[in-house]
Write a protein that holds these residues in place. Sequence first.
Motif, short mmCIF file in Angstrom:
data_model
loop_
_atom_site.label_atom_id
_atom_site.label_comp_id
_atom_site.label_asym_id
_atom_site.label_seq_id
_atom_site.Cartn_x
_atom_site.Cartn_y
_atom_site.Cartn_z
N ILE A 464 -14.67 -57.42 24.61
CA ILE A 464 -13.49 -56.58 24.05
C ILE A 464 -14.26 -55.14 23.78
O ILE A 464 -13.74 -54.10 23.89
N GLY A 465 -15.39 -54.97 22.96
CA GLY A 465 -15.99 -54.00 22.69
C GLY A 465 -16.44 -52.99 24.07
O GLY A 465 -16.24 -52.07 24.18
N GLN A 466 -16.60 -53.73 25.00
CA GLN A 466 -17.00 -53.22 26.18
C GLN A 466 -15.75 -52.54 26.95
O GLN A 466 -15.75 -51.41 27.45
N ALA A 467 -14.71 -53.44 26.83
CA ALA A 467 -13.38 -52.95 27.21
C ALA A 467 -12.97 -51.54 26.51
O ALA A 467 -12.38 -50.53 27.23
N ALA A 468 -13.10 -51.66 25.07
CA ALA A 468 -12.83 -50.45 24.39
C ALA A 468 -13.57 -49.12 24.66
O ALA A 468 -13.03 -47.89 25.09
N VAL A 469 -14.92 -49.32 25.12
CA VAL A 469 -15.51 -48.19 25.19
C VAL A 469 -15.22 -47.64 26.97
O VAL A 469 -15.13 -46.39 26.99
N LYS A 470 -15.35 -48.56 27.76
CA LYS A 470 -15.11 -48.26 29.28
C LYS A 470 -13.69 -47.76 29.57
O LYS A 470 -13.68 -46.46 30.35
N TYR A 471 -12.69 -48.24 28.92
CA TYR A 471 -11.33 -47.71 29.12
C TYR A 471 -11.21 -46.40 28.52
O TYR A 471 -10.57 -45.46 29.01
N ALA A 472 -11.89 -46.15 27.29
CA ALA A 472 -11.70 -44.72 26.75
C ALA A 472 -12.28 -43.62 27.31
O ALA A 472 -11.89 -42.73 27.36
N PHE A 473 -13.42 -44.16 28.07
CA PHE A 473 -14.02 -43.24 29.03
C PHE A 473 -13.53 -42.97 30.34
O PHE A 473 -13.58 -41.68 30.62
N LEU A 474 -12.71 -43.84 30.64
CA LEU A 474 -12.07 -43.79 32.13
C LEU A 474 -10.62 -43.38 31.96
O LEU A 474 -10.06 -43.00 33.14
N LYS A 475 -9.80 -43.36 31.09
CA LYS A 475 -8.25 -43.17 31.00
C LYS A 475 -8.13 -41.76 31.17
O LYS A 475 -6.90 -41.41 31.20
N SER A 476 -8.92 -40.99 30.85
CA SER A 476 -8.65 -39.48 30.83
C SER A 476 -9.13 -38.75 32.47
O SER A 476 -10.19 -39.48 32.95
N ASN A 477 -8.78 -37.75 32.84
CA ASN A 477 -9.38 -37.00 33.99
C ASN A 477 -10.62 -37.09 33.74
O ASN A 477 -11.48 -36.37 32.67
N ILE A 478 -11.58 -37.28 34.91
CA ILE A 478 -13.01 -37.19 34.71
C ILE A 478 -13.59 -35.98 34.27
O ILE A 478 -14.70 -35.72 33.63
N GLY A 479 -13.08 -34.87 34.81
CA GLY A 479 -13.55 -33.38 34.21
C GLY A 479 -13.22 -33.25 33.07
O GLY A 479 -13.96 -32.11 32.43
N ASP A 480 -12.62 -33.70 32.30
CA ASP A 480 -12.18 -33.49 30.85
C ASP A 480 -13.31 -33.90 29.88
O ASP A 480 -13.88 -34.96 30.23
N ASP A 481 -13.56 -33.36 28.63
CA ASP A 481 -14.35 -34.02 27.76
C ASP A 481 -13.61 -35.10 26.95
O ASP A 481 -12.54 -35.04 26.97
N ILE A 482 -14.26 -36.18 26.44
CA ILE A 482 -13.67 -37.11 25.92
C ILE A 482 -14.37 -37.08 24.31
O ILE A 482 -15.35 -36.98 24.00
N ALA A 483 -13.15 -37.04 23.40
CA ALA A 483 -13.40 -37.26 21.93
C ALA A 483 -13.28 -38.85 21.68
O ALA A 483 -11.95 -39.31 21.44
N PHE A 484 -14.20 -39.29 21.65
CA PHE A 484 -14.39 -40.99 21.51
C PHE A 484 -14.07 -41.12 19.86
O PHE A 484 -14.54 -40.70 19.04
N SER A 485 -12.97 -42.22 19.77
CA SER A 485 -12.44 -42.73 18.55
C SER A 485 -12.30 -44.03 18.51
O SER A 485 -11.89 -44.81 19.47
N PHE A 486 -13.38 -44.97 17.67
CA PHE A 486 -13.37 -46.19 17.42
C PHE A 486 -11.97 -46.77 17.09
O PHE A 486 -11.57 -47.75 17.59
N ASP A 487 -11.10 -45.89 16.29
CA ASP A 487 -9.72 -46.69 15.77
C ASP A 487 -8.78 -46.73 16.94
O ASP A 487 -8.30 -47.63 17.22
N GLU A 488 -8.81 -45.47 17.99
CA GLU A 488 -8.04 -45.60 19.13
C GLU A 488 -8.50 -46.64 20.17
O GLU A 488 -7.75 -47.38 20.61
N SER A 489 -9.74 -46.53 20.34
CA SER A 489 -10.46 -47.20 21.39
C SER A 489 -10.37 -48.79 21.35
O SER A 489 -10.19 -49.55 22.17
N LEU A 490 -10.39 -49.36 19.90
CA LEU A 490 -10.36 -50.70 19.51
C LEU A 490 -8.89 -51.21 19.28
O LEU A 490 -8.70 -52.37 19.02
#
Length: 626
Positions: A464-490
């Motif tokens: 589940i932890g890996q899914a949270a991280v990987k999906y958060a990385f991949l759900k946006s257009n690859i050219g965009d910066d990612i503002a990672f949030s634990f609350d949203e990702s988990l």
Amino acid sequence: MSNYSGIALEIQQLIKEALEELVIAVAEEINLEHPADQNHGDYSCNIALTAFAQLKNKKFKNPRELATAIVEKISSPIVSKIEVAGPGFINFYLSHDWLIENMLETLHATSVRNKNLSGQKIMVEFTDPNPFKEFHIGHLYSNTVGESIARVFESRGAEVKRADYFGDVGMHAAKSIWGLREKLRTDPGLEIKEALNNLGKKPINQRVKFLGQAYALGATAFKDDEKAQEEIKEINFLTFLAGQERLVEEESWQPQVDYKKHIKNPKFDYEEIKLLFITGRQWSLDYFDSIYERVGMGFDYYFPESAVGEYGVKIVKNGLEKGIFEKSDGAIIFPGKEHGLHDRVFINSLGLPTYEAKELGLAPEKHRQYPYDKSLIITGNEINEYFKVLLKALSKTHPELEAKTTHMGHGMVRLPEGKMSSRTGKIITGEWLLDEAKKRVLDVFEASDKELNEKERNEIAEKIGQAAVKYAFLKSNIGDDIAFSFDESLSFAGNSGPYLQYTYVRCFSVLQKAKLDINKPFDTLIDLKSYKSQNLNNEEIDILRNLYKYFEVVELAAREYAPHHICTYLYSLAQKYNKFYNHHKIIENSKSPAPNSKFRLALTLATAKILKEALNLLGIQVVEKM
């Protein structure tokens, strides 16, 4: 090659045939798209608008009249309704019968049906962490993106090889080796070799942490201490020499750079520095491999900078003779300005290869080891302009390889902790991010779940932890910066990896209660005649109208190198299934029989199979309970 497959190709062909009957020739491809609002159909086409503009004989008053004539020529069981909308758009509604047939095909196999990359050899280069430095979240992001794209290519039939290009030489390595030597000398009773052996007995993560501290020490000393700066410069030449020596021994290589001439008054024992270099590099590579194993992937090829730098110098020297490169202030540059770019140094005034020369040597070495049809290079987008110059230079030295090469730049990952800095030792590592995600999942389990044993909790929390991280990385257009949030990702309720895993668990639970094994054939659920005679509710229809898009989405992700299309699709599918699950009974029982139970189980199975396969394309494993 057409951008369409499956049902889209069939609709495209129906339109072509209608145009032929109307004696209208259209040069460009007939474009289809999915309307944003499903009330406007499953496909929409603007061909009447574009075709009308090309008509020489205006036998139609306007595009809408032409669209109406096209619709009148089309008759097919795959569509239940075709309508003209607005100024001349044509909207197609797929028949329920076809949608049900597609669902049943999914029960047999979800693997992408269009294998139009079969026979293609593709090399994907990504991650590229530097030995002697830690594996930070940017490396984890690149790894997640590259692995997903590689899996998407493989699903389309391509043979894919994963490549890692690592910077084992350069000032970062020299700073780390200087710091490593200083830290190992703190015990005056031990020789460097003995102290290094003792350190080598410690767990790999402790050794790598030691290397990180050594780099921070060396980086600070280089900035603040002139004596240390000169020593680090000498170590830099010695590490290049060690890399060159390996090429001479293993490949009978003719050295391209005389590194010894830069060492006027040697302060260090070459064999000692070489030992620190080789040992530290191997520790780093072993540590990186442990992370790759953890996230479920591995590389086929490794390319060290120490080797390709020599190859690059030789290419640049040959290119200089041919007029591709030119001399400037004692250096050798590529005149990018002649091509609307900017000039870049490939060999500096000391006669040493720059990053540009090393990259130039990498391309033919990759092809020598694996004769690819396509080479995709994935890096951070801060070097996009650099790669434009590099590829232009490659087009002059190896035009056949430049034609096969694509560079893709991705954005950066931003965390609340702030900007990363390996120089100060405050780097945010990829391992920390994975560990922290897992820890937060375990905290949730501790507070709410008493059924899972400790082993199950750890295994499920890791996934589940890996899914949270990987999906958060991949759900946006690859050219965009990612503002990672634990609350949203988990979150188990929003657009997140855990939400998709939770949806799969829900499907799996339904099938388990019905005593159906998801890994076995489901011939008992293949009942086309019965399903076609049933009255379907809106939620069932919504799922059917989503299932067939999966194959198109994977094709789009492969064509655009864009896994976020798969993420967007999965979130929509999960939402539709959960709405269906919350509104309708699925499994029959003696007290409360469910209408269409067999069909609903088939619908659940098709959803589960697509969720599992599509998540795998993102590098995410499903879980069967939470």
